[in-house]
Scaffold this active site. Structure first.
Site, PDB file in Angstrom:
ATOM      1  N   SER A  56      39.135  39.781  40.385  1.00  0.00           N
ATOM      2  CA  SER A  56      39.824  41.001  40.368  1.00  0.00           C
ATOM      3  C   SER A  56      39.449  41.787  41.798  1.00  0.00           C
ATOM      4  O   SER A  56      38.419  42.044  42.118  1.00  0.00           O
ATOM      5  CB  SER A  56      39.134  41.812  39.187  1.00  0.00           C
ATOM      6  OG  SER A  56      39.601  43.478  39.654  1.00  0.00           O
TER       7      SER A  56
ATOM      8  N   HIS B 197      43.726  38.885  40.091  1.00  0.00           N
ATOM      9  CA  HIS B 197      43.586  39.956  38.758  1.00  0.00           C
ATOM     10  C   HIS B 197      44.041  41.307  39.669  1.00  0.00           C
ATOM     11  O   HIS B 197      43.162  41.627  40.288  1.00  0.00           O
ATOM     12  CB  HIS B 197      42.496  39.948  37.959  1.00  0.00           C
ATOM     13  CG  HIS B 197      42.709  40.961  36.791  1.00  0.00           C
ATOM     14  ND1 HIS B 197      43.071  40.541  35.782  1.00  0.00           N
ATOM     15  CD2 HIS B 197      42.193  42.157  36.789  1.00  0.00           C
ATOM     16  CE1 HIS B 197      43.085  41.432  34.804  1.00  0.00           C
ATOM     17  NE2 HIS B 197      42.346  42.415  35.489  1.00  0.00           N
TER      18      HIS B 197
ATOM     19  N   ASP C 128      44.436  45.227  39.057  1.00  0.00           N
ATOM     20  CA  ASP C 128      44.329  46.351  38.088  1.00  0.00           C
ATOM     21  C   ASP C 128      44.983  47.524  38.581  1.00  0.00           C
ATOM     22  O   ASP C 128      44.808  47.878  39.869  1.00  0.00           O
ATOM     23  CB  ASP C 128      42.713  46.589  38.146  1.00  0.00           C
ATOM     24  CG  ASP C 128      42.068  45.510  37.306  1.00  0.00           C
ATOM     25  OD1 ASP C 128      42.346  45.265  36.248  1.00  0.00           O
ATOM     26  OD2 ASP C 128      41.098  45.195  38.041  1.00  0.00           O
TER      27      ASP C 128
ATOM     28  N   MET D 262      45.938  51.249  37.710  1.00  0.00           N
ATOM     29  CA  MET D 262      45.508  52.285  37.104  1.00  0.00           C
ATOM     30  C   MET D 262      46.141  53.571  37.449  1.00  0.00           C
ATOM     31  O   MET D 262      46.419  53.782  38.796  1.00  0.00           O
ATOM     32  CB  MET D 262      44.033  52.519  37.212  1.00  0.00           C
ATOM     33  CG  MET D 262      43.043  51.338  37.060  1.00  0.00           C
ATOM     34  SD  MET D 262      41.437  51.729  37.191  1.00  0.00           S
ATOM     35  CE  MET D 262      40.617  50.176  37.103  1.00  0.00           C
TER      36      MET D 262
ATOM     37  N   HIS E 226      47.387  43.841  35.615  1.00  0.00           N
ATOM     38  CA  HIS E 226      46.790  44.225  34.530  1.00  0.00           C
ATOM     39  C   HIS E 226      46.942  45.886  34.395  1.00  0.00           C
ATOM     40  O   HIS E 226      46.357  46.399  35.369  1.00  0.00           O
ATOM     41  CB  HIS E 226      45.105  44.403  34.192  1.00  0.00           C
ATOM     42  CG  HIS E 226      44.212  44.886  33.183  1.00  0.00           C
ATOM     43  ND1 HIS E 226      43.011  44.916  33.237  1.00  0.00           N
ATOM     44  CD2 HIS E 226      45.067  45.430  31.933  1.00  0.00           C
ATOM     45  CE1 HIS E 226      42.562  45.635  32.049  1.00  0.00           C
ATOM     46  NE2 HIS E 226      43.775  45.967  31.375  1.00  0.00           N
TER      47      HIS E 226
ATOM     48  N   MET F  63      46.638  49.309  33.454  1.00  0.00           N
ATOM     49  CA  MET F  63      46.147  50.413  32.721  1.00  0.00           C
ATOM     50  C   MET F  63      46.790  51.720  32.927  1.00  0.00           C
ATOM     51  O   MET F  63      46.065  52.785  33.745  1.00  0.00           O
ATOM     52  CB  MET F  63      44.577  50.531  33.096  1.00  0.00           C
ATOM     53  CG  MET F  63      43.892  49.495  32.611  1.00  0.00           C
ATOM     54  SD  MET F  63      42.285  49.019  33.314  1.00  0.00           S
ATOM     55  CE  MET F  63      42.945  47.745  34.953  1.00  0.00           C
TER      56      MET F  63
ATOM     57  N   MET G 295      39.589  43.430  26.175  1.00  0.00           N
ATOM     58  CA  MET G 295      38.547  43.929  27.172  1.00  0.00           C
ATOM     59  C   MET G 295      37.055  43.935  26.607  1.00  0.00           C
ATOM     60  O   MET G 295      36.774  44.146  25.750  1.00  0.00           O
ATOM     61  CB  MET G 295      39.056  45.348  27.304  1.00  0.00           C
ATOM     62  CG  MET G 295      40.241  45.833  27.996  1.00  0.00           C
ATOM     63  SD  MET G 295      40.517  44.886  29.674  1.00  0.00           S
ATOM     64  CE  MET G 295      39.078  45.926  30.479  1.00  0.00           C
TER      65      MET G 295
ATOM     66  N   ASP H 109      38.058  40.364  30.310  1.00  0.00           N
ATOM     67  CA  ASP H 109      38.004  41.159  31.620  1.00  0.00           C
ATOM     68  C   ASP H 109      36.770  42.194  31.327  1.00  0.00           C
ATOM     69  O   ASP H 109      36.821  43.002  30.334  1.00  0.00           O
ATOM     70  CB  ASP H 109      39.279  41.825  31.760  1.00  0.00           C
ATOM     71  CG  ASP H 109      39.295  42.669  32.918  1.00  0.00           C
ATOM     72  OD1 ASP H 109      38.572  42.620  33.777  1.00  0.00           O
ATOM     73  OD2 ASP H 109      40.412  43.477  32.978  1.00  0.00           O
TER      74      ASP H 109
HETATM   75  C1  DX5 Z   1      38.138  47.434  34.556  1.00  0.00           C
HETATM   76  C2  DX5 Z   1      39.191  46.349  35.118  1.00  0.00           C
HETATM   77  C3  DX5 Z   1      38.630  44.960  35.388  1.00  0.00           C
HETATM   78  C4  DX5 Z   1      37.478  45.006  36.654  1.00  0.00           C
HETATM   79  C5  DX5 Z   1      36.457  44.127  36.264  1.00  0.00           C
HETATM   80  O1  DX5 Z   1      38.828  48.376  34.131  1.00  0.00           O
HETATM   81  O2  DX5 Z   1      40.224  45.955  34.362  1.00  0.00           O
HETATM   82  O3  DX5 Z   1      39.458  43.928  35.850  1.00  0.00           O
HETATM   83  O4  DX5 Z   1      37.814  44.710  37.793  1.00  0.00           O
HETATM   84  O5  DX5 Z   1      35.337  44.057  36.858  1.00  0.00           O
HETATM   85  P1  DX5 Z   1      33.876  43.307  36.822  1.00  0.00           P
HETATM   86  O6  DX5 Z   1      34.062  42.003  36.707  1.00  0.00           O
HETATM   87  O7  DX5 Z   1      33.147  43.794  38.018  1.00  0.00           O
HETATM   88  O8  DX5 Z   1      33.483  43.857  35.459  1.00  0.00           O
HETATM   89 ZN    ZN Z   2      41.533  44.322  34.670  1.00  0.00          ZN
END
Ligand code: DX5
Ligand code: ZN
Length: 226
Positions: A9, A32, A34, A36, A65, A67, A136, A174
């Site tokens: 990620s 990956h 993210d 947000m 992903h 969010m 998650m 994740d």
């Molecule tokens: C958190 C994200 C993850 C995050 C994971 O909300 O969806 O993808 O990057 O990070 P680590 O592996 O450090 O927990």
């Molecule tokens: Zn994620």
């Protein structure tokens, strides 16, 4: 035969050098990404314009992903700009079946994510519409949190369902995935592992990816059928 996939990620990457940080994980199966929006989760990252440009320079496919609220409206945009896999949250989609079909019609893989406290059972009939189910293993929003063991029974139940389904649905985890937690998640039946801080926090990203892959493969070898 192992189907283990490792997806670093970039939330834990150096944001001033994202192109190089993507190049550093070329041995991974995908990156990956993210997204947000500061509404669905209390954090804000990037949108389609940045992701589109990053995809152009990335040596690996993108696993997005989302969010974000209003996933029905925004998710198709990520398929349109060339992201190979687009995952929306079950809690944020109003019409998940319609949305998954729309993503697939755009030649993207359709993924659906569940927050830690969202049960998997109400969604089992949707599995044939999906290519990926994301359980998650931390509350979404931030990297570097601790793996929530309380999610392990749900991973097991989801694995039974995805294996039992005639559809080929990958089971992704994740949050908090590291060399010390990946075996637990793999033994429970996950096969796609997102890793942010444990890859980008390491000096040698390729070595970190290799070590995670080895541990997950070994753990899968102990369990049956995967
Ligand atoms: C958190 C994200 C993850 C995050 C994971 O909300 O969806 O993808 O990057 O990070 P680590 O592996 O450090 O927990
Ligand atoms: Zn994620």
């Amino acid at each position: 035969m192992s189907h283990v996939r490792i997806h670093p990620s970039i939330l834990s990457a150096d944001f001033a050098r994202l192109g190089e940080e993507l190049a550093a994980v070329e041995s991974a199966d995908a990156a990956h990404i993210d997204v947000m929006d500061n509404h669905f989760v209390p954090n804000l990252t990037w949108g389609p314009a940045v992701v589109e440009r990053l995809r152009q320079v990335s040596p690996v496919p993108f696993d997005v992903h989302l969010m974000i609220d209003d996933a029905d409206r925004w998710a198709p945009r990520y398929a349109e700009i060339g992201c190979e896999s687009v995952t929306f949250h079950a809690e944020a989609a109003i019409a998940p079946i319609k949305l998954a079909r729309e993503l697939r019609s755009q030649d993207a893989r359709a993924g659906m994510a569940l927050r830690p406290a969202t049960p998997v059972e109400p969604y089992l009939d949707l599995l044939p519409e999906l290519d990926l189910l994301l359980v998650m293993t931390v509350e979404p929003g931030f990297g570097g949190q601790s793996f929530l063991d309380v999610t392990l029974p749900k991973i097991r139940r989801a694995a039974e369902a995805t294996r039992g389904s005639s559809a080929q649905v990958a089971l992704q985890v994740d949050g908090g995935i590291s060399e010390s937690t990946i075996e637990r998640a793999a033994e429970a039946g996950a096969d796609v592992f997102v890793a942010g801080s444990s890859v980008y926090g390491a000096e040698d990203r390729a070595a970190a990816i290799g070590a995670l892959r080895e541990r997950a493969r070994a753990a899968c070898g102990l369990g049956a059928a995967r």
